[in-house]
Design a protein around this motif. Sequence first.
Motif, PDB file in Angstrom:
ATOM      1  N   LEU A 152      -5.914  -1.965  -1.030  1.00 23.98           N
ATOM      2  CA  LEU A 152      -4.898  -1.542  -0.428  1.00 23.98           C
ATOM      3  C   LEU A 152      -4.726   0.013  -0.096  1.00 23.98           C
ATOM      4  O   LEU A 152      -4.336   0.310   0.738  1.00 23.98           O
ATOM      5  CB  LEU A 152      -3.457  -2.460  -1.027  1.00 23.98           C
ATOM      6  N   THR A 153      -4.710   0.577  -1.365  1.00 20.22           N
ATOM      7  CA  THR A 153      -4.613   1.901  -1.540  1.00 20.22           C
ATOM      8  C   THR A 153      -5.725   2.745  -0.836  1.00 20.22           C
ATOM      9  O   THR A 153      -5.643   3.934  -0.188  1.00 20.22           O
ATOM     10  CB  THR A 153      -4.183   2.302  -2.984  1.00 20.22           C
ATOM     11  N   GLU A 154      -6.767   2.385  -1.077  1.00 21.52           N
ATOM     12  CA  GLU A 154      -8.069   2.883  -0.346  1.00 21.52           C
ATOM     13  C   GLU A 154      -7.869   2.819   1.194  1.00 21.52           C
ATOM     14  O   GLU A 154      -8.314   3.825   1.879  1.00 21.52           O
ATOM     15  CB  GLU A 154      -9.338   2.001  -0.678  1.00 21.52           C
ATOM     16  N   ASN A 155      -7.339   1.849   1.929  1.00 18.28           N
ATOM     17  CA  ASN A 155      -7.099   1.713   3.395  1.00 18.28           C
ATOM     18  C   ASN A 155      -6.137   2.306   4.069  1.00 18.28           C
ATOM     19  O   ASN A 155      -5.895   2.668   4.997  1.00 18.28           O
ATOM     20  CB  ASN A 155      -6.958   0.137   3.599  1.00 18.28           C
ATOM     21  N   GLY A 156      -5.050   2.715   2.929  1.00 15.66           N
ATOM     22  CA  GLY A 156      -3.757   3.593   3.458  1.00 15.66           C
ATOM     23  C   GLY A 156      -2.844   2.551   3.990  1.00 15.66           C
ATOM     24  O   GLY A 156      -2.800   1.314   3.888  1.00 15.66           O
ATOM     25  N   PHE A 157      -1.947   3.173   4.272  1.00 17.64           N
ATOM     26  CA  PHE A 157      -0.711   2.481   4.791  1.00 17.64           C
ATOM     27  C   PHE A 157      -0.213   2.549   5.981  1.00 17.64           C
ATOM     28  O   PHE A 157       0.801   2.110   6.600  1.00 17.64           O
ATOM     29  CB  PHE A 157       0.652   2.969   3.608  1.00 17.64           C
ATOM     30  N   GLU A 158      -0.947   3.347   6.892  1.00 15.31           N
ATOM     31  CA  GLU A 158      -0.478   3.366   8.375  1.00 15.31           C
ATOM     32  C   GLU A 158      -0.455   2.345   9.307  1.00 15.31           C
ATOM     33  O   GLU A 158      -0.863   1.479   8.983  1.00 15.31           O
ATOM     34  CB  GLU A 158      -1.749   4.525   9.135  1.00 15.31           C
ATOM     35  N   ALA A 159       0.637   2.591   9.893  1.00 17.99           N
ATOM     36  CA  ALA A 159       1.190   1.198  10.789  1.00 17.99           C
ATOM     37  C   ALA A 159       1.376   1.690  12.374  1.00 17.99           C
ATOM     38  O   ALA A 159       2.064   3.162  12.232  1.00 17.99           O
ATOM     39  CB  ALA A 159       2.079   0.342  10.319  1.00 17.99           C
ATOM     40  N   ALA A 204       0.914  -1.072  -0.076  1.00 21.76           N
ATOM     41  CA  ALA A 204       0.092  -0.062  -0.056  1.00 21.76           C
ATOM     42  C   ALA A 204       0.880   1.125  -0.004  1.00 21.76           C
ATOM     43  O   ALA A 204       0.483   2.363  -0.819  1.00 21.76           O
ATOM     44  CB  ALA A 204      -0.752  -0.015   1.170  1.00 21.76           C
ATOM     45  N   ARG A 205       1.820   1.255   0.865  1.00 20.72           N
ATOM     46  CA  ARG A 205       2.817   2.331   0.905  1.00 20.72           C
ATOM     47  C   ARG A 205       3.559   2.573  -0.381  1.00 20.72           C
ATOM     48  O   ARG A 205       3.427   3.789  -0.850  1.00 20.72           O
ATOM     49  CB  ARG A 205       3.706   2.379   2.251  1.00 20.72           C
ATOM     50  N   ALA A 206       3.941   1.819  -1.022  1.00 21.26           N
ATOM     51  CA  ALA A 206       4.810   1.596  -2.150  1.00 21.26           C
ATOM     52  C   ALA A 206       3.979   1.786  -3.456  1.00 21.26           C
ATOM     53  O   ALA A 206       4.397   2.812  -4.118  1.00 21.26           O
ATOM     54  CB  ALA A 206       5.537   0.322  -2.439  1.00 21.26           C
ATOM     55  N   ILE A 207       2.800   1.571  -3.370  1.00 21.34           N
ATOM     56  CA  ILE A 207       1.902   1.918  -4.442  1.00 21.34           C
ATOM     57  C   ILE A 207       1.360   3.315  -4.408  1.00 21.34           C
ATOM     58  O   ILE A 207       1.606   4.165  -5.430  1.00 21.34           O
ATOM     59  CB  ILE A 207       0.663   0.848  -4.552  1.00 21.34           C
ATOM     60  N   GLU A 208       1.026   3.818  -3.339  1.00 20.91           N
ATOM     61  CA  GLU A 208       0.805   5.275  -2.959  1.00 20.91           C
ATOM     62  C   GLU A 208       1.910   6.002  -3.469  1.00 20.91           C
ATOM     63  O   GLU A 208       1.777   6.903  -4.259  1.00 20.91           O
ATOM     64  CB  GLU A 208       0.440   5.665  -1.662  1.00 20.91           C
ATOM     65  N   PHE A 209       3.050   5.815  -3.175  1.00 19.73           N
ATOM     66  CA  PHE A 209       4.250   6.547  -3.150  1.00 19.73           C
ATOM     67  C   PHE A 209       4.479   6.506  -4.917  1.00 19.73           C
ATOM     68  O   PHE A 209       4.649   7.476  -5.587  1.00 19.73           O
ATOM     69  CB  PHE A 209       5.694   6.170  -2.791  1.00 19.73           C
TER      70      PHE A 209
END
Length: 172
Positions: free
Chosen positions: A144-151, A112-117
């Motif tokens: 994955l990208t709709e839910n975001g990448f926060e952790a 998710a993080r990598a796709i967003e970036f």
Amino acid sequence: VKAALQAKGLPDVHEYHSAMPGDRERTLELFNERGGVVVSIRCLDEGVDIPTVSHALILASSRNPREFIQRRGRVLRRAPGKVLAYLHDVVVTPEPDDDDAMGGSVLKGELARAIEFGEHAINPAAVADLKRIAAAAGLDWSALTENGFEADEDEDAVGDVIADSHLETPNV
């Protein structure tokens, strides 16, 4: 990482981290004056100002949105004579036959993080590879990208490597 870069013959490899010996500010001054490579551990989100940096290799990234943006911002800042910034974000995926890990939260967060970036990059072709990895893992990349990448912050970056563009960098 520093030792591996020096073993490959890269000159001017600088450490930058909170427990380093010596003067951290002077290290950045030397980097700005002479170029080279800075190997950093969890420091690129601490207000470091190095806008002339044009290349970065992110070896382990943060899924914390604030840190994710700040670390990349060190390289994406505008500077006189700087036209492009080159960021290489390393994503580690499990072996395809590791069913337990392929659908795991770490993989989901990393993708998710990598796709967003990647979707904001000049060369979005890398996103196609990431989407292929997600599909191979049975993951819906759009979800994955709709839910975001926060952790949690416990899954922060381990290290970043930044290099000035006037270096000729051999394969490492």
